[in-house]
Design a protein around this motif. Structure first.
Motif, PDB file in Angstrom:
ATOM      1  N   GLY A 252       0.813  -1.210   0.000  1.00 60.55           N
ATOM      2  CA  GLY A 252       0.000   0.000   0.000  1.00 60.55           C
ATOM      3  C   GLY A 252       0.848   1.261   0.000  1.00 60.55           C
ATOM      4  O   GLY A 252       0.550   2.228  -0.713  1.00 60.55           O
ATOM      5  N   ALA A 253       1.933   1.258   0.778  1.00 59.34           N
ATOM      6  CA  ALA A 253       2.812   2.421   0.825  1.00 59.34           C
ATOM      7  C   ALA A 253       3.462   2.669  -0.529  1.00 59.34           C
ATOM      8  O   ALA A 253       3.590   3.815  -0.976  1.00 59.34           O
ATOM      9  CB  ALA A 253       3.879   2.230   1.899  1.00 59.34           C
ATOM     10  N   ALA A 254       3.879   1.597  -1.200  1.00 59.49           N
ATOM     11  CA  ALA A 254       4.494   1.745  -2.525  1.00 59.49           C
ATOM     12  C   ALA A 254       3.488   2.297  -3.525  1.00 59.49           C
ATOM     13  O   ALA A 254       3.820   3.164  -4.350  1.00 59.49           O
ATOM     14  CB  ALA A 254       5.032   0.401  -3.001  1.00 59.49           C
ATOM     15  N   MET A 255       2.261   1.805  -3.475  1.00 62.56           N
ATOM     16  CA  MET A 255       1.228   2.289  -4.385  1.00 62.56           C
ATOM     17  C   MET A 255       0.870   3.741  -4.096  1.00 62.56           C
ATOM     18  O   MET A 255       0.691   4.547  -5.017  1.00 62.56           O
ATOM     19  CB  MET A 255      -0.026   1.409  -4.266  1.00 62.56           C
ATOM     20  CG  MET A 255       0.184  -0.032  -4.655  1.00 62.56           C
ATOM     21  SD  MET A 255       0.501  -0.201  -6.428  1.00 62.56           S
ATOM     22  CE  MET A 255       1.085  -1.875  -6.512  1.00 62.56           C
ATOM     23  N   ARG A 256       0.776   4.086  -2.820  1.00 56.95           N
ATOM     24  CA  ARG A 256       0.459   5.470  -2.463  1.00 56.95           C
ATOM     25  C   ARG A 256       1.563   6.416  -2.928  1.00 56.95           C
ATOM     26  O   ARG A 256       1.299   7.476  -3.506  1.00 56.95           O
ATOM     27  CB  ARG A 256       0.289   5.589  -0.940  1.00 56.95           C
ATOM     28  CG  ARG A 256      -0.015   7.013  -0.465  1.00 56.95           C
ATOM     29  CD  ARG A 256      -0.169   7.093   1.044  1.00 56.95           C
ATOM     30  NE  ARG A 256       1.093   6.842   1.733  1.00 56.95           N
ATOM     31  CZ  ARG A 256       1.349   5.774   2.483  1.00 56.95           C
ATOM     32  NH1 ARG A 256       0.436   4.823   2.608  1.00 56.95           N
ATOM     33  NH2 ARG A 256       2.497   5.637   3.098  1.00 56.95           N
ATOM     34  N   GLY A 257       2.824   5.998  -2.714  1.00 59.23           N
ATOM     35  CA  GLY A 257       3.934   6.843  -3.130  1.00 59.23           C
ATOM     36  C   GLY A 257       3.963   7.054  -4.631  1.00 59.23           C
ATOM     37  O   GLY A 257       4.209   8.173  -5.110  1.00 59.23           O
ATOM     38  N   ARG A 258       3.713   5.985  -5.398  1.00 59.67           N
ATOM     39  CA  ARG A 258       3.728   6.145  -6.857  1.00 59.67           C
ATOM     40  C   ARG A 258       2.575   7.029  -7.324  1.00 59.67           C
ATOM     41  O   ARG A 258       2.735   7.843  -8.236  1.00 59.67           O
ATOM     42  CB  ARG A 258       3.683   4.779  -7.530  1.00 59.67           C
ATOM     43  CG  ARG A 258       3.703   4.811  -9.063  1.00 59.67           C
ATOM     44  CD  ARG A 258       4.846   5.639  -9.642  1.00 59.67           C
ATOM     45  NE  ARG A 258       6.144   5.190  -9.278  1.00 59.67           N
ATOM     46  CZ  ARG A 258       6.889   4.342  -9.986  1.00 59.67           C
ATOM     47  NH1 ARG A 258       6.410   3.843 -11.117  1.00 59.67           N
ATOM     48  NH2 ARG A 258       8.093   4.013  -9.575  1.00 59.67           N
ATOM     49  N   LEU A 259       1.400   6.882  -6.702  1.00 62.35           N
ATOM     50  CA  LEU A 259       0.263   7.715  -7.091  1.00 62.35           C
ATOM     51  C   LEU A 259       0.559   9.195  -6.839  1.00 62.35           C
ATOM     52  O   LEU A 259       0.254  10.052  -7.684  1.00 62.35           O
ATOM     53  CB  LEU A 259      -0.986   7.282  -6.322  1.00 62.35           C
ATOM     54  CG  LEU A 259      -2.278   8.040  -6.654  1.00 62.35           C
ATOM     55  CD1 LEU A 259      -2.655   7.839  -8.121  1.00 62.35           C
ATOM     56  CD2 LEU A 259      -3.412   7.574  -5.747  1.00 62.35           C
ATOM     57  N   LEU A 260       1.171   9.503  -5.712  1.00 67.38           N
ATOM     58  CA  LEU A 260       1.468  10.898  -5.377  1.00 67.38           C
ATOM     59  C   LEU A 260       2.497  11.510  -6.322  1.00 67.38           C
ATOM     60  O   LEU A 260       2.466  12.713  -6.589  1.00 67.38           O
ATOM     61  CB  LEU A 260       1.973  10.995  -3.930  1.00 67.38           C
ATOM     62  CG  LEU A 260       0.947  10.694  -2.835  1.00 67.38           C
ATOM     63  CD1 LEU A 260       1.612  10.671  -1.467  1.00 67.38           C
ATOM     64  CD2 LEU A 260      -0.174  11.740  -2.859  1.00 67.38           C
ATOM     65  N   ARG A 261       3.410  10.688  -6.848  1.00 65.90           N
ATOM     66  CA  ARG A 261       4.487  11.197  -7.713  1.00 65.90           C
ATOM     67  C   ARG A 261       4.354  10.696  -9.147  1.00 65.90           C
ATOM     68  O   ARG A 261       5.336  10.686  -9.892  1.00 65.90           O
ATOM     69  CB  ARG A 261       5.842  10.753  -7.152  1.00 65.90           C
ATOM     70  CG  ARG A 261       6.156  11.220  -5.745  1.00 65.90           C
ATOM     71  CD  ARG A 261       7.563  10.787  -5.336  1.00 65.90           C
ATOM     72  NE  ARG A 261       7.721   9.344  -5.369  1.00 65.90           N
ATOM     73  CZ  ARG A 261       7.499   8.531  -4.338  1.00 65.90           C
ATOM     74  NH1 ARG A 261       7.105   9.036  -3.187  1.00 65.90           N
ATOM     75  NH2 ARG A 261       7.674   7.231  -4.451  1.00 65.90           N
ATOM     76  N   PHE A 262       3.154  10.293  -9.542  1.00 61.20           N
ATOM     77  CA  PHE A 262       3.012   9.544 -10.782  1.00 61.20           C
ATOM     78  C   PHE A 262       3.565  10.300 -11.994  1.00 61.20           C
ATOM     79  O   PHE A 262       4.410   9.774 -12.730  1.00 61.20           O
ATOM     80  CB  PHE A 262       1.547   9.171 -11.024  1.00 61.20           C
ATOM     81  CG  PHE A 262       1.354   8.251 -12.192  1.00 61.20           C
ATOM     82  CD1 PHE A 262       1.537   6.887 -12.053  1.00 61.20           C
ATOM     83  CD2 PHE A 262       1.027   8.754 -13.449  1.00 61.20           C
ATOM     84  CE1 PHE A 262       1.378   6.030 -13.127  1.00 61.20           C
ATOM     85  CE2 PHE A 262       0.868   7.912 -14.524  1.00 61.20           C
ATOM     86  CZ  PHE A 262       1.047   6.546 -14.369  1.00 61.20           C
ATOM     87  N   ASP A 263       3.093  11.502 -12.232  1.00 57.39           N
ATOM     88  CA  ASP A 263       3.531  12.241 -13.423  1.00 57.39           C
ATOM     89  C   ASP A 263       5.030  12.484 -13.397  1.00 57.39           C
ATOM     90  O   ASP A 263       5.724  12.333 -14.413  1.00 57.39           O
ATOM     91  CB  ASP A 263       2.780  13.564 -13.521  1.00 57.39           C
ATOM     92  CG  ASP A 263       1.305  13.383 -13.856  1.00 57.39           C
ATOM     93  OD1 ASP A 263       0.945  12.306 -14.360  1.00 57.39           O
ATOM     94  OD2 ASP A 263       0.517  14.321 -13.598  1.00 57.39           O
ATOM     95  N   GLU A 264       5.557  12.859 -12.241  1.00 57.82           N
ATOM     96  CA  GLU A 264       6.994  13.109 -12.102  1.00 57.82           C
ATOM     97  C   GLU A 264       7.801  11.834 -12.344  1.00 57.82           C
ATOM     98  O   GLU A 264       8.817  11.854 -13.061  1.00 57.82           O
ATOM     99  CB  GLU A 264       7.272  13.648 -10.698  1.00 57.82           C
ATOM    100  CG  GLU A 264       8.718  13.864 -10.380  1.00 57.82           C
ATOM    101  CD  GLU A 264       8.945  14.260  -8.926  1.00 57.82           C
ATOM    102  OE1 GLU A 264      10.103  14.291  -8.488  1.00 57.82           O
ATOM    103  OE2 GLU A 264       7.935  14.544  -8.229  1.00 57.82           O
ATOM    104  N   ASP A 265       7.351  10.727 -11.774  1.00 63.59           N
ATOM    105  CA  ASP A 265       8.094   9.467 -11.928  1.00 63.59           C
ATOM    106  C   ASP A 265       8.063   8.969 -13.366  1.00 63.59           C
ATOM    107  O   ASP A 265       9.082   8.509 -13.902  1.00 63.59           O
ATOM    108  CB  ASP A 265       7.511   8.402 -10.992  1.00 63.59           C
ATOM    109  CG  ASP A 265       7.888   8.621  -9.539  1.00 63.59           C
ATOM    110  OD1 ASP A 265       8.725   9.505  -9.271  1.00 63.59           O
ATOM    111  OD2 ASP A 265       7.349   7.916  -8.670  1.00 63.59           O
ATOM    112  N   VAL A 266       6.913   9.039 -14.004  1.00 65.38           N
ATOM    113  CA  VAL A 266       6.803   8.563 -15.384  1.00 65.38           C
ATOM    114  C   VAL A 266       7.654   9.421 -16.317  1.00 65.38           C
ATOM    115  O   VAL A 266       8.333   8.909 -17.214  1.00 65.38           O
ATOM    116  CB  VAL A 266       5.332   8.550 -15.833  1.00 65.38           C
ATOM    117  CG1 VAL A 266       5.220   8.299 -17.340  1.00 65.38           C
ATOM    118  CG2 VAL A 266       4.558   7.480 -15.065  1.00 65.38           C
TER     119      VAL A 266
END
Length: 388
Positions: A252-266
């Motif tokens: 859940g923490a990994a999914m939450r972190g990716r959602l919060l930074r999604f555009d930046e990470d992609v």
């Protein structure tokens, strides 16, 4: 001192990010956590599990978090999806030729038990043939399961699922599944809009803990899922056994972190991949990128090096601190050409000459530039020294 190794095999697995490790450690230190217990510690476990479900649901567009079944990973989730009907002669199972082994091997096992198996061809870009899918659906038996991956682990090719699957349910009853293990966290994934009834995901592909994944369904209604294990009523009886709450919290923490930074990470992943491909082609004009004409994951480059033994290249790069892979299976110690690349029309020689480089958000521009230099130098030195 030698430079630190550069890890470019993120489609195989990733390292948990600090926030994931912290969440996992805190859950493990929180005390005994069994959601089936009736006392206060059980209530605490159920609370943590609900939060984890919500965090997974948010990233994949699942409107009903209770429809998420946690598994040991993508392989178990794929197997559970394909066991949606009893294996009998009333079932037609449709898969693509470029699926992961955790879809292809269960499908082949089902065929040996009388299931009507249809394997869909792909074009030179790795995309499923819509006409072949329509033909398979129109001639299917009483029960129908269609499983087409969201993204390919070797080439990064993205299948146009909404377009492929549009109209199937209008023609007949079907259970539609997608292996989204490689897609989740790298491209927008919305189960409600995709047309599928269920998708599979895995934590360690997106900087979560290993040993945890999920089969996500659209709702808890009529999905014809069947348990593969027996012995309890946990997770609606579909996956009995005490839920691994710390692993669920870490996921859940990994999914939450990716959602919060999604555009930046992609954007970061795409920049790294493009920097690598451009630099490598500048240094070695003869190389080509497999499936470059198809929509792809932002982090994946499958590179073909003419007249180079890809296995030897991977081994030498490992010695030089560049960690990558061919993405091909190994049987009895004998390397086999990638079934994905062969399905796309590449020859065995071309498949053997191909190497996958997959980037994560933990990679840097400097690492990519250094990798380009080392890969170009090493591949140039191996050119022409092939076993064929």
């Amino acid at each position: 001192m030698p430079a630190a190794p550069i890890y470019l095999d993120a489609n195989a697995t990733t390292c948990p990010l600090p926030d994931t490790i912290s969440a996992l450690a805190l859950a493990m230190a929180d005390g005994p956590l069994n959601p089936s217990s009736a006392h206060a510690r059980g209530a605490r476990a159920r609370e943590l599990g609900m939060v984890a479900r919500d965090e997974v649901a948010d990233l994949v567009g699942c409107a009903v978090p209770e429809a998420i079944v946690f598994t040991s990973g993508g392989t178990e989730a794929n197997n559970m999806a394909l066991a949606a009907h009893a294996w009998d002669e009333r079932l037609t199972l449709v898969v693509s030729a470029v699926e992961h082994a955790s879809v292809l091997r269960p499908a082949e096992a089902a065929a040996r038990r009388g299931v009507d198996l249809r394997v869909l061809p792909v074009d030179a870009g790795g995309l499923v043939d819509p006409a072949a899918l329509n033909d398979a659906v129109s001639t299917a038996r009483d029960n129908l399961i269609v499983s087409i991956q969201w993204a390919n682990s070797e080439t990064g090719v993205l299948q146009p699922l909404p377009a492929l699957l549009a109209g199937i349910k209008g023609k007949r009853d079907a259970f539609l599944h997608s292996d989204a293990v490689q897609a989740v966290g790298k491209v927008p994934v919305d189960i409600q809009a995709s047309g599928v009834d269920a998708l599979s995901l895995s934590g360690h592909k997106v900087h979560g803990p290993a040993g945890i994944g999920a089969l996500v369904t659209v709702d808890t209604g009529d999905a014809p899922l069947r348990p593969m294990l027996f012995g309890g009523e946990q997770q609606r009886g579909l996956r009995p056994g005490s839920e691994p709450i710390p692993l669920m919290v870490g996921l859940g923490a990994a999914m939450r972190g990716r959602l919060l930074r999604f555009d930046e990470d992609v954007a970061h992943l795409r920049r790294l991949r493009d920097l690598f491909e451009t630099g490598l082609k500048d240094a070695l004009p003869e190389v080509s990128i497999n499936a470059s004409t198809a929509p792809r994951l932002p982090n994946t480059a499958n590179v073909r090096f003419p007249d180079v033994d890809g296995g030897a290249l991977v081994a030498q790069l490992d010695d030089l601190g560049i960690q990558c892979s061919q993405g091909s299976a190994c049987s009895s110690g004998k390397p086999q050409p990638s079934h994905v690349l062969l399905a796309m029309g590449l020859s065995e020689r071309e498949a053997y000459a191909s190497v996958r480089f997959a980037f994560s958000v933990m990679n840097t521009d400097d690492e990519v530039c250094r990798a380009v230099e080392i890969v170009a130098m090493t591949a140039g030195g191996l050119r022409g020294r092939t076993p064929w």
